[in-house]
Motif scaffolding. Structure first.
Motif, PDB file in Angstrom:
ATOM      1  N   ALA A  35       0.864  -1.222  -0.125  1.00  0.00           N
ATOM      2  CA  ALA A  35       0.177  -0.240   0.027  1.00  0.00           C
ATOM      3  C   ALA A  35       0.967   1.138   0.022  1.00  0.00           C
ATOM      4  O   ALA A  35       0.453   2.155  -0.822  1.00  0.00           O
ATOM      5  CB  ALA A  35      -0.911   0.051   1.135  1.00  0.00           C
ATOM      6  N   ILE A  36       1.773   1.259   0.680  1.00  0.00           N
ATOM      7  CA  ILE A  36       2.693   2.248   0.731  1.00  0.00           C
ATOM      8  C   ILE A  36       3.485   2.589  -0.574  1.00  0.00           C
ATOM      9  O   ILE A  36       3.592   3.642  -0.971  1.00  0.00           O
ATOM     10  CB  ILE A  36       3.756   2.351   1.842  1.00  0.00           C
ATOM     11  N   ALA A  37       3.899   1.448  -1.361  1.00  0.00           N
ATOM     12  CA  ALA A  37       4.721   1.509  -2.426  1.00  0.00           C
ATOM     13  C   ALA A  37       3.552   2.132  -3.513  1.00  0.00           C
ATOM     14  O   ALA A  37       4.164   2.925  -4.324  1.00  0.00           O
ATOM     15  CB  ALA A  37       5.070   0.193  -2.913  1.00  0.00           C
ATOM     16  N   THR A  38       2.385   1.619  -3.402  1.00  0.00           N
ATOM     17  CA  THR A  38       1.399   2.242  -4.454  1.00  0.00           C
ATOM     18  C   THR A  38       1.154   3.498  -4.097  1.00  0.00           C
ATOM     19  O   THR A  38       1.188   4.487  -5.033  1.00  0.00           O
ATOM     20  CB  THR A  38      -0.042   1.536  -4.152  1.00  0.00           C
ATOM     21  N   GLN A  39       1.049   4.176  -3.087  1.00  0.00           N
ATOM     22  CA  GLN A  39       1.001   5.442  -2.747  1.00  0.00           C
ATOM     23  C   GLN A  39       2.062   6.365  -3.009  1.00  0.00           C
ATOM     24  O   GLN A  39       2.127   7.340  -3.764  1.00  0.00           O
ATOM     25  CB  GLN A  39       0.584   5.521  -1.139  1.00  0.00           C
ATOM     26  N   PHE A  40       3.343   5.774  -2.865  1.00  0.00           N
ATOM     27  CA  PHE A  40       4.578   6.428  -3.259  1.00  0.00           C
ATOM     28  C   PHE A  40       4.631   6.542  -4.921  1.00  0.00           C
ATOM     29  O   PHE A  40       4.921   7.694  -5.359  1.00  0.00           O
ATOM     30  CB  PHE A  40       5.522   5.637  -2.788  1.00  0.00           C
ATOM     31  N   ARG A  41       4.226   5.365  -5.509  1.00  0.00           N
ATOM     32  CA  ARG A  41       4.314   5.879  -7.083  1.00  0.00           C
ATOM     33  C   ARG A  41       3.239   6.758  -7.624  1.00  0.00           C
ATOM     34  O   ARG A  41       3.478   7.388  -8.553  1.00  0.00           O
ATOM     35  CB  ARG A  41       3.934   4.107  -7.563  1.00  0.00           C
ATOM     36  N   GLN A  42       2.100   6.675  -6.847  1.00  0.00           N
ATOM     37  CA  GLN A  42       0.978   7.746  -7.287  1.00  0.00           C
ATOM     38  C   GLN A  42       1.635   8.987  -7.072  1.00  0.00           C
ATOM     39  O   GLN A  42       1.449   9.994  -7.857  1.00  0.00           O
ATOM     40  CB  GLN A  42      -0.331   7.427  -6.625  1.00  0.00           C
ATOM     41  N   ILE A  43       2.307   9.239  -5.876  1.00  0.00           N
ATOM     42  CA  ILE A  43       2.940  10.625  -5.663  1.00  0.00           C
ATOM     43  C   ILE A  43       3.938  10.926  -6.586  1.00  0.00           C
ATOM     44  O   ILE A  43       3.910  12.247  -7.180  1.00  0.00           O
ATOM     45  CB  ILE A  43       3.276  10.564  -4.282  1.00  0.00           C
ATOM     46  N   GLN A  44       4.705  10.026  -7.083  1.00  0.00           N
ATOM     47  CA  GLN A  44       5.905  10.069  -7.986  1.00  0.00           C
ATOM     48  C   GLN A  44       5.171  10.575  -9.171  1.00  0.00           C
ATOM     49  O   GLN A  44       5.864  11.630 -10.009  1.00  0.00           O
ATOM     50  CB  GLN A  44       6.609   8.712  -8.365  1.00  0.00           C
ATOM     51  N   GLU A  45       4.252   9.821  -9.650  1.00  0.00           N
ATOM     52  CA  GLU A  45       3.599  10.130 -10.904  1.00  0.00           C
ATOM     53  C   GLU A  45       3.087  11.641 -10.899  1.00  0.00           C
ATOM     54  O   GLU A  45       3.038  12.378 -11.963  1.00  0.00           O
ATOM     55  CB  GLU A  45       2.648   9.122 -11.353  1.00  0.00           C
ATOM     56  N   GLN A  46       2.309  12.020  -9.823  1.00  0.00           N
ATOM     57  CA  GLN A  46       1.714  13.382  -9.511  1.00  0.00           C
ATOM     58  C   GLN A  46       2.865  14.508  -9.531  1.00  0.00           C
ATOM     59  O   GLN A  46       2.652  15.401 -10.296  1.00  0.00           O
ATOM     60  CB  GLN A  46       1.148  13.461  -8.510  1.00  0.00           C
ATOM     61  N   GLN A  47       4.003  14.259  -9.032  1.00  0.00           N
ATOM     62  CA  GLN A  47       4.982  15.177  -8.985  1.00  0.00           C
ATOM     63  C   GLN A  47       5.830  15.333 -10.254  1.00  0.00           C
ATOM     64  O   GLN A  47       6.687  16.123 -10.259  1.00  0.00           O
ATOM     65  CB  GLN A  47       5.915  14.895  -7.785  1.00  0.00           C
ATOM     66  N   GLN A  48       5.828  14.362 -11.004  1.00  0.00           N
ATOM     67  CA  GLN A  48       6.739  14.335 -12.209  1.00  0.00           C
ATOM     68  C   GLN A  48       6.495  15.310 -13.008  1.00  0.00           C
ATOM     69  O   GLN A  48       7.361  15.968 -13.759  1.00  0.00           O
ATOM     70  CB  GLN A  48       6.755  12.990 -12.942  1.00  0.00           C
ATOM     71  N   GLY A  49       5.363  15.785 -13.302  1.00  0.00           N
ATOM     72  CA  GLY A  49       4.781  16.924 -14.285  1.00  0.00           C
ATOM     73  C   GLY A  49       5.019  16.634 -15.375  1.00  0.00           C
ATOM     74  O   GLY A  49       6.104  15.916 -16.007  1.00  0.00           O
ATOM     75  N   HIS A  50       3.998  16.830 -16.411  1.00  0.00           N
ATOM     76  CA  HIS A  50       4.251  16.571 -17.766  1.00  0.00           C
ATOM     77  C   HIS A  50       3.570  17.887 -18.361  1.00  0.00           C
ATOM     78  O   HIS A  50       2.725  17.984 -18.971  1.00  0.00           O
ATOM     79  CB  HIS A  50       3.255  15.436 -18.320  1.00  0.00           C
ATOM     80  N   GLY A  51       4.650  18.736 -18.481  1.00  0.00           N
ATOM     81  CA  GLY A  51       4.388  20.048 -19.119  1.00  0.00           C
ATOM     82  C   GLY A  51       4.521  21.212 -17.905  1.00  0.00           C
ATOM     83  O   GLY A  51       4.781  21.110 -16.956  1.00  0.00           O
ATOM     84  N   LEU A  52       3.925  22.453 -18.594  1.00  0.00           N
ATOM     85  CA  LEU A  52       3.902  23.523 -17.746  1.00  0.00           C
ATOM     86  C   LEU A  52       2.579  23.572 -17.074  1.00  0.00           C
ATOM     87  O   LEU A  52       1.639  23.197 -17.780  1.00  0.00           O
ATOM     88  CB  LEU A  52       4.233  24.633 -18.367  1.00  0.00           C
ATOM     89  N   TYR A  53       2.257  24.126 -15.874  1.00  0.00           N
ATOM     90  CA  TYR A  53       0.937  24.110 -15.169  1.00  0.00           C
ATOM     91  C   TYR A  53       0.631  25.593 -14.824  1.00  0.00           C
ATOM     92  O   TYR A  53       1.458  26.466 -14.572  1.00  0.00           O
ATOM     93  CB  TYR A  53       0.907  23.407 -14.154  1.00  0.00           C
ATOM     94  N   GLY A  54      -0.476  26.036 -15.102  1.00  0.00           N
ATOM     95  CA  GLY A  54      -1.279  27.115 -14.617  1.00  0.00           C
ATOM     96  C   GLY A  54      -1.389  27.354 -13.114  1.00  0.00           C
ATOM     97  O   GLY A  54      -1.470  26.459 -12.419  1.00  0.00           O
ATOM     98  N   ARG A  55      -2.072  28.518 -12.725  1.00  0.00           N
ATOM     99  CA  ARG A  55      -2.461  28.558 -11.572  1.00  0.00           C
ATOM    100  C   ARG A  55      -3.485  27.762 -10.749  1.00  0.00           C
ATOM    101  O   ARG A  55      -3.316  27.442  -9.697  1.00  0.00           O
ATOM    102  CB  ARG A  55      -3.096  30.205 -10.947  1.00  0.00           C
ATOM    103  N   ARG A  56      -4.355  27.291 -11.860  1.00  0.00           N
ATOM    104  CA  ARG A  56      -5.613  26.203 -11.216  1.00  0.00           C
ATOM    105  C   ARG A  56      -4.904  24.899 -11.425  1.00  0.00           C
ATOM    106  O   ARG A  56      -5.929  23.825 -11.368  1.00  0.00           O
ATOM    107  CB  ARG A  56      -6.648  26.434 -11.938  1.00  0.00           C
ATOM    108  N   GLY A  57      -3.778  24.510 -11.880  1.00  0.00           N
ATOM    109  CA  GLY A  57      -3.295  23.171 -11.857  1.00  0.00           C
ATOM    110  C   GLY A  57      -3.476  22.384 -13.214  1.00  0.00           C
ATOM    111  O   GLY A  57      -3.051  21.298 -13.317  1.00  0.00           O
ATOM    112  N   ARG A  58      -3.995  23.137 -14.078  1.00  0.00           N
ATOM    113  CA  ARG A  58      -4.073  22.609 -15.428  1.00  0.00           C
ATOM    114  C   ARG A  58      -2.921  22.841 -16.138  1.00  0.00           C
ATOM    115  O   ARG A  58      -2.320  23.815 -16.004  1.00  0.00           O
ATOM    116  CB  ARG A  58      -5.302  23.221 -16.072  1.00  0.00           C
TER     117      ARG A  58
END
Length: 144
Positions: A105-128
């Motif tokens: 469960a911890i590894a799954t959460q860690f992978r999800q956080i990693q994927e969220q933090q990797q960033g795929h491009g530039l983001y605006g103020r609202r996260g898009r």
């Protein structure tokens, strides 16, 4: 009372205390393992694994050879202690399974956080992403 018996089929002295000593050692090791499991000390659990398997194999090999040579009281005591060891092994296995589930469960959460933090491009103020923002601006510009 001595735990040494004279086997009928050979002249060698049989030491029934050997299996009881191994059972004592395994009981102590299983308590250590359970304490380590409860404390989350994975390295300590791994360090005990090889000795645990070795003791189990030794007990099994001796048990097969001495089961008929033990006096009834000793055989009953050995059976009770081996049943207690089996129960302790079951408890340790359940603790290991809980630890494995928690680690997964911890590894799954860690992978999800990693994927969220990797960033795929530039983001605006609202996260898009900026591509989404650019497209919306061009739609707005076209509408004006």
């Amino acid at each position: 009372m001595s735990r040494s018996l004279q086997p009928r089929d050979s002249g060698a002295v049989f030491d029934s205390g050997a299996i009881f000593s191994l059972v004592d050692q395994l009981e102590a090791l299983l308590r250590q393992e359970l304490d380590a499991l409860r404390a989350g000390e994975v390295e300590a659990v791994l360090a005990l694994t090889e000795r645990k398997h070795s003791l189990i194999q030794e007990i099994q090999s001796l048990q097969d050879r001495i089961s008929q040579r033990l006096q009834k009281r000793q055989a009953r005591e050995l059976q009770e202690r081996l049943q207690a060891l089996y129960a302790q092994l079951e408890e340790n296995q359940q603790a290991l399974e809980r630890m494995i589930t928690a680690v997964r469960a911890i590894a799954t959460q860690f992978r999800q956080i990693q994927e969220q933090q990797q960033g795929h491009g530039l983001y605006g103020r609202r996260g898009r992403t900026m591509a989404t923002l650019t497209m919306e601006k061009s739609e707005i510009d076209g509408a004006i």
